[in-house]
Design a protein around this motif. Structure first.
Motif, PDB file in Angstrom:
ATOM      1  N   MET A   1      47.866  34.069  44.247  1.00 14.88           N
ATOM      2  CA  MET A   1      47.245  33.243  45.283  1.00 14.88           C
ATOM      3  C   MET A   1      48.239  32.237  45.866  1.00 14.88           C
ATOM      4  N   ILE A   2      49.122  31.713  45.008  1.00 10.76           N
ATOM      5  CA  ILE A   2      50.134  30.759  45.477  1.00 10.76           C
ATOM      6  C   ILE A   2      51.133  31.455  46.393  1.00 10.76           C
ATOM      7  N   ILE A   3      51.585  32.638  45.971  1.00 10.00           N
ATOM      8  CA  ILE A   3      52.559  33.390  46.771  1.00 10.00           C
ATOM      9  C   ILE A   3      52.013  33.692  48.160  1.00 10.00           C
ATOM     10  N   HIS A   4      50.740  34.104  48.206  1.00  7.07           N
ATOM     11  CA  HIS A   4      50.136  34.513  49.478  1.00  7.07           C
ATOM     12  C   HIS A   4      49.320  33.401  50.144  1.00  7.07           C
ATOM     13  N   ASN A   5      49.420  32.181  49.579  1.00  6.28           N
ATOM     14  CA  ASN A   5      48.738  31.021  50.156  1.00  6.28           C
ATOM     15  C   ASN A   5      47.237  31.272  50.337  1.00  6.28           C
ATOM     16  N   LYS A   6      46.597  31.753  49.274  1.00  6.71           N
ATOM     17  CA  LYS A   6      45.167  32.067  49.339  1.00  6.71           C
ATOM     18  C   LYS A   6      44.389  31.369  48.217  1.00  6.71           C
ATOM     19  N   LEU A   7      44.773  30.132  47.914  1.00 10.20           N
ATOM     20  CA  LEU A   7      44.117  29.415  46.825  1.00 10.20           C
ATOM     21  C   LEU A   7      42.626  29.195  47.084  1.00 10.20           C
ATOM     22  N   ASP A   8      42.219  29.221  48.365  1.00 13.45           N
ATOM     23  CA  ASP A   8      40.804  29.038  48.685  1.00 13.45           C
ATOM     24  C   ASP A   8      39.958  30.220  48.200  1.00 13.45           C
ATOM     25  N   GLU A   9      40.602  31.352  47.901  1.00 19.10           N
ATOM     26  CA  GLU A   9      39.882  32.531  47.411  1.00 19.10           C
ATOM     27  C   GLU A   9      39.873  32.609  45.883  1.00 19.10           C
ATOM     28  N   MET A  10      40.500  31.633  45.243  1.00 18.97           N
ATOM     29  CA  MET A  10      40.697  31.695  43.798  1.00 18.97           C
ATOM     30  C   MET A  10      39.391  31.750  43.012  1.00 18.97           C
ATOM     31  N   LEU A  11      38.444  30.872  43.331  1.00 19.45           N
ATOM     32  CA  LEU A  11      37.223  30.779  42.535  1.00 19.45           C
ATOM     33  C   LEU A  11      36.431  32.078  42.529  1.00 19.45           C
ATOM     34  N   SER A  12      36.305  32.713  43.681  1.00 25.06           N
ATOM     35  CA  SER A  12      35.534  33.957  43.739  1.00 25.06           C
ATOM     36  C   SER A  12      36.199  35.040  42.894  1.00 25.06           C
ATOM     37  N   ARG A  13      37.501  35.075  42.879  1.00 26.48           N
ATOM     38  CA  ARG A  13      38.221  36.083  42.093  1.00 26.48           C
ATOM     39  C   ARG A  13      38.151  35.778  40.595  1.00 26.48           C
ATOM     40  N   LEU A  14      38.200  34.496  40.259  1.00 27.47           N
ATOM     41  CA  LEU A  14      38.085  34.114  38.852  1.00 27.47           C
ATOM     42  C   LEU A  14      36.692  34.420  38.313  1.00 27.47           C
ATOM     43  N   ASN A  15      35.675  34.200  39.127  1.00 31.87           N
ATOM     44  CA  ASN A  15      34.306  34.515  38.701  1.00 31.87           C
ATOM     45  C   ASN A  15      34.123  36.017  38.504  1.00 31.87           C
ATOM     46  N   PHE A  16      34.779  36.807  39.349  1.00 32.44           N
ATOM     47  CA  PHE A  16      34.729  38.263  39.190  1.00 32.44           C
ATOM     48  C   PHE A  16      35.402  38.665  37.882  1.00 32.44           C
ATOM     49  N   LEU A  17      36.531  38.030  37.581  1.00 32.04           N
ATOM     50  CA  LEU A  17      37.242  38.286  36.323  1.00 32.04           C
ATOM     51  C   LEU A  17      36.358  37.946  35.130  1.00 32.04           C
ATOM     52  N   MET A  18      35.659  36.816  35.207  1.00 38.08           N
ATOM     53  CA  MET A  18      34.783  36.401  34.118  1.00 38.08           C
ATOM     54  C   MET A  18      33.655  37.408  33.913  1.00 38.08           C
ATOM     55  N   SER A  19      33.095  37.917  35.003  1.00 35.18           N
ATOM     56  CA  SER A  19      32.007  38.895  34.908  1.00 35.18           C
ATOM     57  C   SER A  19      32.474  40.167  34.205  1.00 35.18           C
ATOM     58  N   LEU A  20      33.678  40.609  34.533  1.00 35.69           N
ATOM     59  CA  LEU A  20      34.237  41.796  33.875  1.00 35.69           C
ATOM     60  C   LEU A  20      34.396  41.564  32.380  1.00 35.69           C
ATOM     61  N   LEU A  21      34.895  40.385  32.025  1.00 34.02           N
ATOM     62  CA  LEU A  21      35.102  40.062  30.617  1.00 34.02           C
ATOM     63  C   LEU A  21      33.779  40.036  29.857  1.00 34.02           C
ATOM     64  N   ILE A  22      32.796  39.341  30.406  1.00 38.04           N
ATOM     65  CA  ILE A  22      31.513  39.198  29.718  1.00 38.04           C
ATOM     66  C   ILE A  22      30.822  40.547  29.557  1.00 38.04           C
ATOM     67  N   ASP A  23      30.914  41.399  30.574  1.00 37.11           N
ATOM     68  CA  ASP A  23      30.318  42.739  30.469  1.00 37.11           C
ATOM     69  C   ASP A  23      30.940  43.530  29.323  1.00 37.11           C
ATOM     70  N   GLY A  24      32.199  43.245  29.038  1.00 32.87           N
ATOM     71  CA  GLY A  24      32.895  43.989  27.988  1.00 32.87           C
ATOM     72  C   GLY A  24      32.630  43.490  26.580  1.00 32.87           C
ATOM     73  N   ILE A  25      32.196  42.221  26.434  1.00 31.34           N
ATOM     74  CA  ILE A  25      32.042  41.673  25.080  1.00 31.34           C
ATOM     75  C   ILE A  25      30.605  41.287  24.726  1.00 31.34           C
ATOM     76  N   LYS A  26      29.695  41.340  25.712  1.00 34.15           N
ATOM     77  CA  LYS A  26      28.321  40.936  25.405  1.00 34.15           C
ATOM     78  C   LYS A  26      27.631  41.994  24.550  1.00 34.15           C
ATOM     79  N   LYS A  27      26.577  41.568  23.863  1.00 35.66           N
ATOM     80  CA  LYS A  27      25.824  42.489  23.012  1.00 35.66           C
ATOM     81  C   LYS A  27      24.971  43.410  23.862  1.00 35.66           C
TER      82      LYS A  27
END
Length: 203
Positions: A177-203
């Protein structure tokens, strides 16, 4: 009733120097701020400044350490208030991103270090100081999720690896995001990452 301890003259002056330097660093950055500027902002001579600090770099380092301490206090307090592990991870991501941006010097130095490291100029000195603390917070959230039954059971070694991978993914996104100057898109991408993680470890 506990009496509040009065600050000494040295403590007051030291804080005055740090406060003035903080304003200058936020406005001009470390490289463009001189010792003369800091002394002038504090209303003192250079000799007084050198009595308390060896260099402007030492002043900057103290300010960064103070911001880092405040950052982790806020982060841990916010995470502790969330009731579920999933919400704790969400709060961790949101708070980490928004509060880091508010701590101007710490935020700017993190971005500058990434850019300079990509050019082979520096190691990520400040970044390395807080990466393990972040991973420890994430690991504690995973452990909480196991206790509450939200997540599957993992070994301590696996939890360390999961926390490392989660934070490495975040850091990788940040660099992109820093390289491409897209820090405003960071939160949406981080939330997507979190969703992937939780889907993989939830019961």
């Amino acid at each position: 009733m506990v009496e509040k301890k009065l600050k000494s003259k040295d403590e007051i002056l030291r804080e005055r120097i740090l406060s003035g330097a903080d304003r200058l660093f936020q406005k001009y950055g470390l490289s463009k701020t001189t010792v003369e500027d800091i002394a002038r902002e504090a209303g003192k001579g250079k000799s007084t400044l050198y009595y308390y600090f060896k260099s402007k770099e030492e002043i900057f380092d103290v300010i960064i350490q103070n911001e880092k301490k405040l950052f982790f206090e806020i982060l841990q307090e916010s995470v502790s208030k969330a009731p579920t592990a999933k919400e704790k991870l969400h709060v961790f991501i949101i708070t980490r991103f928004t509060r880091l941006k508010e701590l101007t010097n710490l935020y700017n130095v993190m971005i500058d270090e990434v850019k300079e490291a990509l050019d082979g100029c520096v190691t990520l000195r400040y970044r390395k100081q807080y990466e393990q603390k972040e991973a420890n917070i994430v690991k504690s959230i995973f452990q909480y999720g196991i206790v509450t039954g939200e997540f599957r059971v993992f070994s301590d070694e696996d939890l360390d690896l999961m926390a490392f991978c989660f934070m490495s993914s975040q850091h990788g996104l940040e660099i992109d995001m820093i390289i491409h100057n897209k820090l405003d898109e960071m939160l949406s991408r981080l939330n997507f990452l979190m969703s992937l993680l939780i889907d993989g470890i939830k019961k």
